[in-house]
Design an enzyme around this catalytic site. Structure first.
Site, short mmCIF file in Angstrom:
data_model
loop_
_atom_site.label_atom_id
_atom_site.label_comp_id
_atom_site.label_asym_id
_atom_site.label_seq_id
_atom_site.Cartn_x
_atom_site.Cartn_y
_atom_site.Cartn_z
N PHE A 18 24.51 7.01 -66.88
CA PHE A 18 24.58 8.39 -67.35
C PHE A 18 23.52 9.21 -66.62
O PHE A 18 22.40 8.74 -66.42
CB PHE A 18 24.32 8.41 -68.86
CG PHE A 18 24.61 9.73 -69.49
CD1 PHE A 18 25.90 10.09 -69.83
CD2 PHE A 18 23.57 10.62 -69.76
CE1 PHE A 18 26.16 11.32 -70.41
CE2 PHE A 18 23.83 11.85 -70.34
CZ PHE A 18 25.13 12.20 -70.66
N GLY A 40 28.35 22.69 -67.70
CA GLY A 40 27.58 21.87 -66.74
C GLY A 40 27.59 22.36 -65.32
O GLY A 40 26.67 22.05 -64.54
N ASP A 77 34.22 12.30 -63.80
CA ASP A 77 33.95 10.97 -64.36
C ASP A 77 35.28 10.25 -64.56
O ASP A 77 35.82 9.66 -63.63
CB ASP A 77 33.17 11.18 -65.66
CG ASP A 77 32.62 9.90 -66.24
OD1 ASP A 77 32.16 9.05 -65.48
OD2 ASP A 77 32.63 9.75 -67.49
N ARG A 92 19.55 20.43 -68.94
CA ARG A 92 20.40 21.12 -67.96
C ARG A 92 19.60 21.87 -66.91
O ARG A 92 20.08 22.08 -65.80
CB ARG A 92 21.30 22.15 -68.66
CG ARG A 92 22.44 21.56 -69.47
CD ARG A 92 23.45 22.65 -69.76
NE ARG A 92 24.27 22.38 -70.93
CZ ARG A 92 25.40 21.68 -70.92
NH1 ARG A 92 25.83 21.15 -69.79
NH2 ARG A 92 26.09 21.50 -72.02
N GLU A 135 33.07 21.61 -60.57
CA GLU A 135 32.63 20.68 -61.63
C GLU A 135 31.23 20.15 -61.34
O GLU A 135 30.84 20.00 -60.18
CB GLU A 135 33.59 19.49 -61.70
CG GLU A 135 34.76 19.67 -62.64
CD GLU A 135 34.38 19.50 -64.12
OE1 GLU A 135 33.17 19.55 -64.46
OE2 GLU A 135 35.30 19.33 -64.93
N ASP A 136 30.50 19.82 -62.40
CA ASP A 136 29.23 19.11 -62.23
C ASP A 136 29.48 17.65 -61.82
O ASP A 136 28.88 17.14 -60.90
CB ASP A 136 28.37 19.19 -63.51
CG ASP A 136 29.14 18.81 -64.78
OD1 ASP A 136 30.35 18.49 -64.71
OD2 ASP A 136 28.52 18.83 -65.87
P1 IMP Z 1 35.62 13.51 -67.23
O1 IMP Z 1 36.68 14.30 -67.94
O2 IMP Z 1 35.42 12.16 -67.87
O3 IMP Z 1 35.86 13.39 -65.74
O4 IMP Z 1 34.22 14.21 -67.41
C1 IMP Z 1 34.12 15.46 -67.90
C2 IMP Z 1 32.75 15.92 -68.24
O5 IMP Z 1 31.96 14.93 -68.92
C3 IMP Z 1 31.91 16.35 -67.05
O6 IMP Z 1 32.27 17.61 -66.58
C4 IMP Z 1 30.54 16.37 -67.71
O7 IMP Z 1 30.36 17.59 -68.40
C5 IMP Z 1 30.60 15.23 -68.70
N1 IMP Z 1 29.91 14.06 -68.13
C6 IMP Z 1 30.47 12.96 -67.57
N2 IMP Z 1 29.52 12.09 -67.16
C7 IMP Z 1 28.33 12.66 -67.46
C8 IMP Z 1 26.96 12.25 -67.26
O8 IMP Z 1 26.63 11.19 -66.70
N3 IMP Z 1 26.01 13.12 -67.72
C9 IMP Z 1 26.30 14.31 -68.31
N4 IMP Z 1 27.57 14.73 -68.51
C10 IMP Z 1 28.57 13.92 -68.08
MG MG Z 2 31.26 19.50 -67.67
#
Ligand code: IMP
Ligand code: MG
Length: 194
Positions: A152, A47, A103, A165, A99-100
């Site tokens: 999302f 991402g 979350d 993407r 990071e993208d």
């Molecule tokens: P985390 O570990 O929950 O902080 O999130 C890790 C990954 O989940 C991010 O790097 C994204 O690749 C994916 N992600 C989280 N939220 C979204 C979203 O709203 N859209 C697309 N990918 C997401």
């Molecule tokens: Mg990611």
């Protein structure tokens, strides 16, 4: 309902291409000022790729680029695992995780602890989007683009089942709609081609 939730059938644009450019210019300036001698930018596959590509070109100090890939956390797995490790040695260097979106914070917290074991001079986190309302573990973010709420999001690296993407914008998606049809937003976001 949050203010950036999508309308039925229409993804709601949260950030236009121009707004993303502005955010990246601001982050690149801050990072160039922080690391006058350069840094190693570590993109989290997949991402972060569009963001990282624009970010490094907007920076005005020498940077190295490397990538890591991890399995996403699921309640079943209960943990995050490394799928692709760095090729570069970051010992003694300033490393920045790119990071993208942060979350829950589980991915970033895992990556940070992985990198810290390699004795870099510093580890920082740069993310295009920050969704603090969903945080499960605390993560210190050094360079944050925009905050988003609970919806999302897709575009500019962020996918739903591998789609969307390569959009220049970021939009909030209706998950019920995408669950029923992952391609639901293709016509409206990519146009009809004429
Ligand atoms: P985390 O570990 O929950 O902080 O999130 C890790 C990954 O989940 C991010 O790097 C994204 O690749 C994916 N992600 C989280 N939220 C979204 C979203 O709203 N859209 C697309 N990918 C997401
Ligand atoms: Mg990611």
């Amino acid at each position: 309902m949050s203010s950036d939730s999508p309308d039925r059938g229409e993804p709601r644009v949260l950030l236009t291409a121009a707004q993303i450019d502005e955010i990246i210019a601001r982050l690149a300036a801050a990072m160039s000022a922080r690391y006058p001698d350069g840094a190693v930018l570590i993109g989290v596959l997949r991402g972060s790729v569009p963001f990282l590509a624009d970010l490094v070109r907007a920076m005005t100090v020498p940077v190295s680029v490397d990538f890591m890939a991890i399995t996403p956390y699921t309640p079943d797995s209960g943990r995050v695992r490394l799928l692709k490790d760095l090729d570069l040695d970051i010992a003694g260097r300033d490393a920045v995780i790119v990071e993208d979106i942060v979350d829950t914070g589980l991915s970033t917290a895992f990556l940070r602890s992985e990198l810290e074991r390699r004795r870099p001079r510093s580890v920082a986190v740069c993310t295009l989007l920050d969704r603090r309302v969903r945080r499960v573990v605390p993560v210190e973010i050094d360079f944050a683009g925009a905050e988003v709420s609970d919806s999302f999001v897709i575009g500019f690296g962020l996918d739903h089942e591998g789609r969307y993407r390569n959009l220049r914008l970021i939009a909030a998606a209706d998950m019920e709609l995408l669950a029923a049809d992952p391609d639901a937003y293709v016509p409206v976001l990519y146009g009809s081609g004429d």
